[in-house]
Design a protein around this motif. Structure first.
Motif, PDB file in Angstrom:
ATOM      1  N   UNK A 237       0.832  -1.209   0.000  1.00 25.51           N
ATOM      2  CA  UNK A 237       0.000   0.000   0.000  1.00 25.51           C
ATOM      3  C   UNK A 237       0.863   1.255   0.000  1.00 25.51           C
ATOM      4  N   UNK A 238       1.883   1.242   0.823  1.00 19.60           N
ATOM      5  CA  UNK A 238       2.783   2.394   0.907  1.00 19.60           C
ATOM      6  C   UNK A 238       3.517   2.609  -0.405  1.00 19.60           C
ATOM      7  N   UNK A 239       3.942   1.513  -1.028  1.00 18.94           N
ATOM      8  CA  UNK A 239       4.726   1.604  -2.265  1.00 18.94           C
ATOM      9  C   UNK A 239       3.894   2.079  -3.454  1.00 18.94           C
ATOM     10  N   UNK A 240       2.616   1.732  -3.486  1.00 18.14           N
ATOM     11  CA  UNK A 240       1.776   2.025  -4.650  1.00 18.14           C
ATOM     12  C   UNK A 240       1.178   3.429  -4.627  1.00 18.14           C
ATOM     13  N   UNK A 241       1.200   4.091  -3.467  1.00 21.15           N
ATOM     14  CA  UNK A 241       0.559   5.407  -3.343  1.00 21.15           C
ATOM     15  C   UNK A 241       1.451   6.512  -3.904  1.00 21.15           C
ATOM     16  N   UNK A 242       0.825   7.482  -4.559  1.00 19.53           N
ATOM     17  CA  UNK A 242       1.550   8.674  -5.023  1.00 19.53           C
ATOM     18  C   UNK A 242       0.604   9.871  -5.032  1.00 19.53           C
ATOM     19  N   UNK A 243       1.000  10.976  -5.709  1.00 18.80           N
ATOM     20  CA  UNK A 243       0.200  12.211  -5.642  1.00 18.80           C
ATOM     21  C   UNK A 243      -1.203  12.063  -6.206  1.00 18.80           C
ATOM     22  N   UNK A 244      -1.353  11.228  -7.230  1.00 18.14           N
ATOM     23  CA  UNK A 244      -2.674  11.076  -7.853  1.00 18.14           C
ATOM     24  C   UNK A 244      -3.330   9.743  -7.529  1.00 18.14           C
ATOM     25  N   UNK A 245      -2.667   8.945  -6.705  1.00 18.84           N
ATOM     26  CA  UNK A 245      -3.176   7.609  -6.406  1.00 18.84           C
ATOM     27  C   UNK A 245      -3.249   7.372  -4.906  1.00 18.84           C
ATOM     28  N   UNK A 246      -4.436   6.996  -4.452  1.00 18.10           N
ATOM     29  CA  UNK A 246      -4.632   6.606  -3.057  1.00 18.10           C
ATOM     30  C   UNK A 246      -4.830   5.087  -3.022  1.00 18.10           C
ATOM     31  N   UNK A 247      -4.319   4.429  -1.968  1.00 17.23           N
ATOM     32  CA  UNK A 247      -4.400   2.974  -1.879  1.00 17.23           C
ATOM     33  C   UNK A 247      -5.031   2.566  -0.554  1.00 17.23           C
ATOM     34  N   UNK A 248      -6.017   1.665  -0.624  1.00 22.43           N
ATOM     35  CA  UNK A 248      -6.622   1.122   0.582  1.00 22.43           C
ATOM     36  C   UNK A 248      -6.720  -0.403   0.450  1.00 22.43           C
ATOM     37  N   UNK A 249      -6.838  -1.073   1.598  1.00 15.80           N
ATOM     38  CA  UNK A 249      -7.072  -2.512   1.616  1.00 15.80           C
ATOM     39  C   UNK A 249      -8.484  -2.776   2.086  1.00 15.80           C
ATOM     40  N   UNK A 250      -9.110  -3.825   1.556  1.00 20.09           N
ATOM     41  CA  UNK A 250     -10.524  -4.059   1.852  1.00 20.09           C
ATOM     42  C   UNK A 250     -10.849  -5.550   1.864  1.00 20.09           C
ATOM     43  N   UNK A 251     -11.585  -5.955   2.891  1.00 26.44           N
ATOM     44  CA  UNK A 251     -12.222  -7.272   2.877  1.00 26.44           C
ATOM     45  C   UNK A 251     -13.644  -7.028   2.395  1.00 26.44           C
ATOM     46  N   UNK A 252     -13.876  -7.301   1.141  1.00 30.54           N
ATOM     47  CA  UNK A 252     -15.136  -6.927   0.493  1.00 30.54           C
ATOM     48  C   UNK A 252     -16.352  -7.540   1.185  1.00 30.54           C
ATOM     49  N   UNK A 253     -16.203  -8.714   1.739  1.00 33.57           N
ATOM     50  CA  UNK A 253     -17.338  -9.415   2.333  1.00 33.57           C
ATOM     51  C   UNK A 253     -17.646  -8.967   3.760  1.00 33.57           C
ATOM     52  N   UNK A 254     -16.685  -8.343   4.438  1.00 34.62           N
ATOM     53  CA  UNK A 254     -16.892  -8.026   5.856  1.00 34.62           C
ATOM     54  C   UNK A 254     -16.829  -6.546   6.194  1.00 34.62           C
ATOM     55  N   UNK A 255     -16.029  -5.772   5.464  1.00 33.84           N
ATOM     56  CA  UNK A 255     -15.854  -4.361   5.812  1.00 33.84           C
ATOM     57  C   UNK A 255     -17.064  -3.527   5.390  1.00 33.84           C
ATOM     58  N   UNK A 256     -17.176  -2.340   5.981  1.00 39.33           N
ATOM     59  CA  UNK A 256     -18.226  -1.388   5.612  1.00 39.33           C
ATOM     60  C   UNK A 256     -17.798  -0.703   4.312  1.00 39.33           C
ATOM     61  N   UNK A 257     -18.041  -1.400   3.204  1.00 39.52           N
ATOM     62  CA  UNK A 257     -17.516  -0.960   1.904  1.00 39.52           C
ATOM     63  C   UNK A 257     -18.031   0.413   1.501  1.00 39.52           C
ATOM     64  N   UNK A 258     -19.305   0.662   1.729  1.00 34.98           N
ATOM     65  CA  UNK A 258     -19.895   1.940   1.318  1.00 34.98           C
ATOM     66  C   UNK A 258     -19.197   3.107   2.010  1.00 34.98           C
ATOM     67  N   UNK A 259     -19.022   3.009   3.313  1.00 37.67           N
ATOM     68  CA  UNK A 259     -18.390   4.080   4.089  1.00 37.67           C
ATOM     69  C   UNK A 259     -16.928   4.260   3.701  1.00 37.67           C
TER      70      UNK A 259
END
Length: 289
Positions: free
Chosen positions: A77-99
């Motif tokens: 995540x740290x390596x992939x982020x830059x000025x125009x790119x934000x990176x997050x990790x997600x468990x699609x089945x369990x996390x509050x995806x909408x929020x």
């Protein structure tokens, strides 16, 4: 892994159409949400998507984080982020995806929306193109964000065939796109990693070679998990190792022979079903060497 060169290619006709559709709709969106598999953050990056989205702001969502090692996911995540790119990790089945997705989109688009407000404009909902390789969880994520089943989902590559708009809330709208793989894998290992994690249909794969690759990797990095799950002793010869696994699981056919194909298919299924626990197949510090 077998010494013969693997030639894994999978580019169905609808993917060529999908690329054209995505390019034609790029002018309609404000930003792009690119889904990648947290187990293979680099191999699941599609070079075609870079070409398609150009300089649009991008939110990279690493999905299946429950199947990847958390410390490795943080490094990626740290390596992939830059000025125009934000990176997050997600468990699609369990996390509050909408929020989580809405908040990340608003953060990425904050400067543009602030400029619009200063000019006396009332910013409309942010339009996001959702894209990524097959079987990375796009349709499942959109359904979770929208809090209803608006798209067909399936634990197999190639479920989404066409682009379509999904209105999520007053802040974001999503344009779903089919999973796209590139026409040619320049790096042989990328194709193998995509195969191991289920992004390519098994029916078109040399499964024995794929399984040999995965077994070699696990012997090197996760030997304890192999021993614990299958109750085996590790041996150097992959063929003999699979014979032992097959016998331990009782996969026997006529003449007390091991059903070798069933053993290999089960091994790959066990990987994809997370039976060995979290595994990141692309180790960040090794790729930087």
């Amino acid at each position: 892994m077998a010494q013969s060169k693997l030639n894994i290619q999978w580019f169905p006709g609808h993917m060529t159409k999908a690329k054209r559709e995505m390019q034609s709709k790029l002018s309609l969106v404000d930003m792009v949400i690119e889904l990648r598999d947290a187990r293979i953050p680099n191999a699941s990056k599609n070079p075609l998507i870079d070409e398609i989205i150009q300089q649009k702001p991008r939110l990279i969502v690493l999905t299946k984080i429950d199947k990847a090692q958390s410390d490795m996911t943080k490094q990626w995540m740290k390596a992939l982020e830059n000025e125009t790119t934000k990176v997050i990790g997600l468990n699609v089945l369990k996390d509050n995806c909408s929020k989580i997705i809405t908040q990340a989109v608003m953060e990425l688009m904050k400067e543009k929306r602030d400029r619009q407000i200063r000019k006396g404009m009332n910013p409309r909902a942010v339009r996001c193109m959702v894209c990524g390789i097959p079987n990375v969880g796009k349709s499942t994520l959109i359904n979770r964000i929208a809090s209803k089943k608006v798209l067909e989902t399936g634990n197999r590559p190639g479920v989404t065939k066409n682009t379509r708009w999904v209105k999520v809330n007053k802040e974001i709208e999503l344009l779903d796109t089919p999973g796209v793989l590139w026409p040619k894998f320049d790096d042989e290992e990328i194709g193998v990693l995509l195969a191991v994690t289920g992004a390519i249909r098994d029916q078109v794969l040399p499964l024995e070679e794929i399984a040999y690759f995965a077994l070699k990797f696990m012997k090197e990095h996760f030997p304890r998990q192999l021993i614990e799950v299958y109750g085996i002793e590790l041996v150097d010869n992959n063929y003999k190792q699979f014979l032992e696994i097959g016998r331990k699981k009782g996969f026997l056919i006529k003449g007390n022979e091991v059903d070798y194909n069933r053993t290999i298919e089960t091994f790959l299924k066990d990987i994809r079903d997370n039976r060995f626990g979290p595994i990141t197949w692309e180790i960040y510090h090794e790729m930087c060497e």
